[in-house]
Design an enzyme around this catalytic site. Structure first.
Site, PDB file in Angstrom:
ATOM      1  N   SER A  83      -3.488 -60.657  -3.689  1.00 38.12           N
ATOM      2  CA  SER A  83      -3.281 -59.325  -4.252  1.00 38.12           C
ATOM      3  C   SER A  83      -2.128 -59.293  -5.245  1.00 38.12           C
ATOM      4  CB  SER A  83      -2.994 -58.346  -3.109  1.00 38.12           C
ATOM      5  OG  SER A  83      -2.027 -58.916  -2.246  1.00 38.12           O
ATOM      6  N   THR A 187       0.280 -55.187  -2.548  1.00 39.56           N
ATOM      7  CA  THR A 187       1.289 -55.364  -3.577  1.00 39.56           C
ATOM      8  C   THR A 187       2.585 -55.857  -2.972  1.00 39.56           C
ATOM      9  OG1 THR A 187       0.366 -53.633  -4.920  1.00 39.56           O
ATOM     10  CG2 THR A 187       2.737 -53.892  -5.071  1.00 39.56           C
ATOM     11  N   THR A 205       1.594 -56.741  -8.783  1.00 39.34           N
ATOM     12  CA  THR A 205       0.297 -56.644  -8.106  1.00 39.34           C
ATOM     13  C   THR A 205      -0.849 -57.045  -9.025  1.00 39.34           C
ATOM     14  OG1 THR A 205      -1.096 -55.158  -6.776  1.00 39.34           O
ATOM     15  CG2 THR A 205      -0.156 -54.235  -8.772  1.00 39.34           C
ATOM     16  N   ARG A 215      -7.994 -50.409 -15.675  1.00 36.98           N
ATOM     17  CA  ARG A 215      -7.379 -49.492 -14.703  1.00 36.98           C
ATOM     18  C   ARG A 215      -5.914 -49.879 -14.457  1.00 36.98           C
ATOM     19  NH1 ARG A 215      -4.879 -50.345  -9.409  1.00 36.98           N
ATOM     20  NH2 ARG A 215      -5.135 -48.435  -8.210  1.00 36.98           N
ATOM     21  N   GLY A 217      -2.699 -49.058 -11.999  1.00 34.66           N
ATOM     22  CA  GLY A 217      -2.320 -48.412 -10.745  1.00 34.66           C
ATOM     23  C   GLY A 217      -0.932 -47.838 -10.806  1.00 34.66           C
ATOM     24  N   THR A 238       3.165 -49.147  -1.737  1.00 27.36           N
ATOM     25  CA  THR A 238       1.994 -50.017  -1.688  1.00 27.36           C
ATOM     26  C   THR A 238       0.823 -49.252  -1.081  1.00 27.36           C
ATOM     27  OG1 THR A 238       1.128 -52.116  -0.825  1.00 27.36           O
ATOM     28  CG2 THR A 238       2.777 -51.025   0.514  1.00 27.36           C
ATOM     29  N   GLY A 239      -0.368 -49.554  -1.570  1.00 25.93           N
ATOM     30  CA  GLY A 239      -1.545 -48.848  -1.080  1.00 25.93           C
ATOM     31  C   GLY A 239      -2.395 -48.361  -2.241  1.00 25.93           C
ATOM     32  N   GLY A 241      -3.072 -46.868  -5.243  1.00 24.47           N
ATOM     33  CA  GLY A 241      -2.279 -46.400  -6.374  1.00 24.47           C
ATOM     34  C   GLY A 241      -2.929 -45.265  -7.130  1.00 24.47           C
TER      35      GLY A 241
HETATM   36  C1  SD4 Z   1      -2.561 -50.430  -6.881  1.00 26.43           C
HETATM   37  N1  SD4 Z   1      -0.784 -49.865  -5.384  1.00 26.43           N
HETATM   38  O1  SD4 Z   1      -2.830 -51.086  -7.868  1.00 26.43           O
HETATM   39  C2  SD4 Z   1      -1.534 -50.966  -5.922  1.00 26.43           C
HETATM   40  C3  SD4 Z   1      -2.203 -51.771  -4.874  1.00 26.43           C
HETATM   41  C4  SD4 Z   1      -1.375 -51.951  -3.659  1.00 26.43           C
HETATM   42  O2  SD4 Z   1      -1.163 -52.519  -1.496  1.00 26.43           O
HETATM   43  O3  SD4 Z   1      -0.267 -51.635  -3.562  1.00 26.43           O
HETATM   44  N2  SD4 Z   1      -1.880 -52.398  -2.619  1.00 26.43           N
HETATM   45  O4  SD4 Z   1      -3.131 -49.381  -6.599  1.00 26.43           O
END
Ligand code: SD4
Length: 328
Positions: A83, A187, A205, A215, A217, A238-239, A241
């Site tokens: 990731s 991330t 990330t 795209r 994030g 993180t998560g 985005g």
């Molecule tokens: C995103 N926030 O590109 C990032 C992905 C991420 O844990 O953090 N994943 O959306």
């Protein structure tokens, strides 16, 4: 760093939760004084070797920005971290597009790159945007050409494993796509202090796997994936985005610390606000945040128990993996 300096504790879920609870209650208490020593806090398990490298760079005389950048290079270079950086899962067309940002809390300035292809260390390119240009963010082909001008070598970022994963996804009938749903994450976000009140926040990330080309994030957006202000603290996220960008997560947390909240209170306040504005955010959405104030007190929280954040903390020569509490 000598390996004898490190004590690595990989906790069971229960053990980690207990340690996290102890850590976070300490974080909320006003009895924690500035330690005078650095603290590094990162997302996920790959944050642990990243923190250890950051601490080593700092101990050897690097600046806090150097430490955060070199620390984040560790998961960027690791093909097993799917990731971030090299080996990160590609977009829907099979191309790896990377996002990264780094922010200096003293100068109140950041450098960022979005949708960068063929360069495995976007955090280092972001650092050079900060140091060598008057811009904050470079995207796509422009970011790539800037990296080449700065001496970076283009590389194939797909590993045999990530190519195979993409081919498998491509061959799946009715596969999940970003017209509808999302998958893959993790991330690396890192926040740090030098123990004397200086703060840095960094993030790198490959974004969500199979994302639509182009795209961007939350990670490379100042105020979303990173924010740092020596007067108040630093945060990262993180998560999902696509969701978190709408809440400017990191700046919201730092501003809440500026108003007097502890890092833990600030993280939870933001997540509660997200849940209140849209109750769907509580259920299964992947939203996790970390924060630190200039005294080195920390906070970490996940929105939902189905998606708990494991985070890495380096403090006083100890490198630990802990689990953040979930709000819902
Ligand atoms: C995103 N926030 O590109 C990032 C992905 C991420 O844990 O953090 N994943 O959306």
């Amino acid at each position: 760093m000598d390996s004898s300096d490190r004590r690595t504790f990989i906790k069971s879920v229960t053990g980690a939760a207990l340690v996290a609870a102890a850590d976070l209650s300490a974080a909320g208490s006003s009895s924690v004084a500035a330690s005078g020593s650095p603290v590094f806090l990162s997302t996920w398990k790959h944050g642990q070797p990243a923190n250890e490298r950051a601490a080593e760079v700092f101990r050897n005389g690097g600046s806090l920005l150097d430490a955060v950048e070199k620390g984040i290079n560790v998961p960027e270079n690791d093909p097993n971290v799917t990731s971030v950086g090299y080996g990160g899962l590609p977009n829907a067309e099979g191309e790896v597009e990377l996002d990264a940002a780094i922010m200096d809390g003293t100068r109140h300035r950041a450098g960022a790159v979005c949708s960068l292809h063929s360069i495995k260390n976007p955090i280092s390119v972001a650092r050079l945007v900060l140091e060598k240009t008057r811009h904050t963010t470079l995207a796509g082909g422009g970011a790539f050409r800037f990296a080449l001008e700065m001496g970076f070598q283009p590389e194939q970022l797909l590993t045999p494993q990530s190519l195979e994963a993409w081919l498998k996804w491509k061959a799946t009938p009715n596969r999940p796509s970003f017209w509808l749903t999302a998958e893959n994450h993790d991330t690396i976000g890192m926040v740090a202090t030098d123990g004397r009140g200086h703060m840095v926040s960094g993030c790198s990330t490959s974004g969500l796997a199979w994302k639509l080309p182009g795209r961007v994030g939350d990670s490379p957006l100042v105020g979303c994936g990173v924010y740092a202000d020596d007067n108040a603290g630093a945060a990262s996220a993180t998560g999902d985005g696509d969701l978190m960008t709408n809440y400017c997560t990191s700046v919201s947390i730092v501003h809440s610390m500026a108003r007097g909240a502890s890092p833990q209170e600030a993280c939870e306040e933001l997540l509660r606000h997200m849940a209140q504005t849209d109750p769907r955010n509580r259920q299964g959405d992947q939203i996790c945040v970390i924060a630190m104030n200039p005294r080195g007190e920390i906070g970490a929280a996940s929105m939902n128990a189905q998606f708990k954040l494991t985070y890495a903390l380096w403090r006083d020569g100890e490198s630990r993996l802990l689990e953040a509490p979930a709000l819902y």
